[in-house]
Design a protein around this motif. Structure first.
Motif, PDB file in Angstrom:
ATOM      1  N   SER A  56       0.843  -1.214   0.000  1.00  0.00           N
ATOM      2  CA  SER A  56       0.000   0.000   0.000  1.00  0.00           C
ATOM      3  C   SER A  56       0.866   1.247   0.000  1.00  0.00           C
ATOM      4  O   SER A  56       0.529   2.254  -0.636  1.00  0.00           O
ATOM      5  CB  SER A  56      -0.927   0.018   1.224  1.00  0.00           C
ATOM      6  N   ASP A 170      -5.768  -1.063  -4.790  1.00  0.00           N
ATOM      7  CA  ASP A 170      -5.211  -1.627  -3.568  1.00  0.00           C
ATOM      8  C   ASP A 170      -6.176  -2.662  -2.995  1.00  0.00           C
ATOM      9  O   ASP A 170      -7.155  -2.313  -2.343  1.00  0.00           O
ATOM     10  CB  ASP A 170      -4.950  -0.512  -2.546  1.00  0.00           C
ATOM     11  N   GLU A 171      -5.934  -3.919  -3.262  1.00  0.00           N
ATOM     12  CA  GLU A 171      -6.796  -5.029  -2.828  1.00  0.00           C
ATOM     13  C   GLU A 171      -8.276  -4.680  -3.014  1.00  0.00           C
ATOM     14  O   GLU A 171      -9.051  -4.760  -2.060  1.00  0.00           O
ATOM     15  CB  GLU A 171      -6.497  -5.364  -1.354  1.00  0.00           C
TER      16      GLU A 171
END
Ligand SMILES: Nc1ncnc2c1ncn2[C@@H]1O[C@H](COP(=O)(O)OP(=O)(O)OP(=O)(O)O)[C@@H](O)[C@H]1O
Ligand SMILES: [Mg+2]
Length: 283
Positions: A56, A170-171
């Motif tokens: 991240s 991000d995910e």
């Protein structure tokens, strides 16, 4: 004498020897150490590594939200110094859409803020991308009436409608149930087939990395360093249960979590510092 253009495309995004750090009042936390990679136009580039390895943080740095401690990030050969509409981010949170705006307003708001489009153009562009994610019929709906998957689709439409140079994710599907996640992964690939955007995608799932990525950067545990860079573009969606896919997943697992009893394995060599990128999955 004619000048021959080079066959090798220029990288769109260059991350060079990037070290990232958070300084709190009590201590400094190193998030990544000396990380380098290149993302080329229309790559689906995946950052894969265990929790806390700085995935991240790398995305935040590319987004322009976290300045490098050392190293640099170039987009189209220009150093990234601040956030910009050429890098749109999609997060994993369900509630990344302001609840007081309809779906259409959520998507067209950033388009209006840039000031380059008329109201009509922004509306048309927003509707175009809502259609691409299958939500044209929900333009007037409120975010709280949507399922998690639909909210993720709106967030993707909102980001893509800005036509960013690189889409940062991000995910994005981590908070969804397994079936919805699989569907979203397939839809993202279909969308990529159609639009050919450049994607920088963060996950800690090996399977997701293999499904989504055309290239995968493996990061070591905290602080993140590059352990290997792999090609994985030969995998199709339907191959997940197949032998080659499972072998690739095992190989990545061993690279991320090296077996201690295999001193001559590739992963052991990598641990001893020979972390030159290996074309493991492309051969
Ligand atoms: N705002 C912050 N302040 C201080 N330290 C931070 C901050 N954000 C992240 N860190 C630290 O930086 C390191 C990398 O965090 P990061 O969130 O980038 O990891 P990650 O790979 O995304 O992990 P996860 O898979 O759990 O999301 C961790 O040690 C984390 O504790
Ligand atoms: Mg993270």
């Amino acid at each position: 004498m004619s000048f021959q253009p080079s066959d090798t495309p220029e990288p769109l995004l260059q991350v060079k020897a990037l070290s990232l750090e958070y300084a709190t009042r009590e201590r400094r936390v190193r998030a990544t150490h000396n990380v380098s990679f290149n993302v080329f136009p229309a790559d689906r580039f995946v950052l894969l590594g265990p929790s806390g390895c700085g995935k991240s943080s790398l995305l935040k740095a590319v987004g322009g939200f976290l300045p490098p401690l050392s190293g640099e990030i170039l987009l189209d050969k220009r150093a990234i110094t601040h956030p910009g509409p050429d890098r749109m981010m999609v997060f994993q949170e369900f509630d990344q859409l302001p609840p007081w705006k309809t779906v259409l307003d959520n998507v067209q708001f950033p388009l209006r803020v840039t000031g380059t489009l008329s109201a009509r153009e922004a509306r048309d562009q927003a509707l175009h991308y809502l259609e691409k994610v299958g939500l044209a019929d929900f333009a007037d709906a409120w975010p709280h009436t949507l399922s998690g998957g639909m909210k993720a689709r709106v967030a993707i439409a909102r980001a893509l409608a800005m036509k960013p140079k690189v889409l940062l994710m991000d995910e994005p599907f981590a908070a969804l149930d397994a079936l919805t996640r699989r569907k979203m992964q397939e839809e993202l690939l279909e969308l990529w087939d159609e639009v050919r955007f450049t994607l920088l995608f963060v996950t800690h799932s090996i399977e997701e990395a293999l499904l989504i990525g055309s290239r995968i950067l493996l990061l070591s545990p905290h602080p993140g360093r590059v352990r290997a860079e792999l090609n994985s573009h030969q995998f199709e969606r339907r191959e997940e249960g197949g032998e080659a896919f499972q072998a690739a997943a095992r190989r990545i697992h061993d690279l991320l979590f090296p077996p201690t009893t295999a001193p001559y394995s590739a992963s052991a060599r990598l641990l001893q510092g020979q972390d030159a990128p290996l074309p493991l999955l492309s051969e």
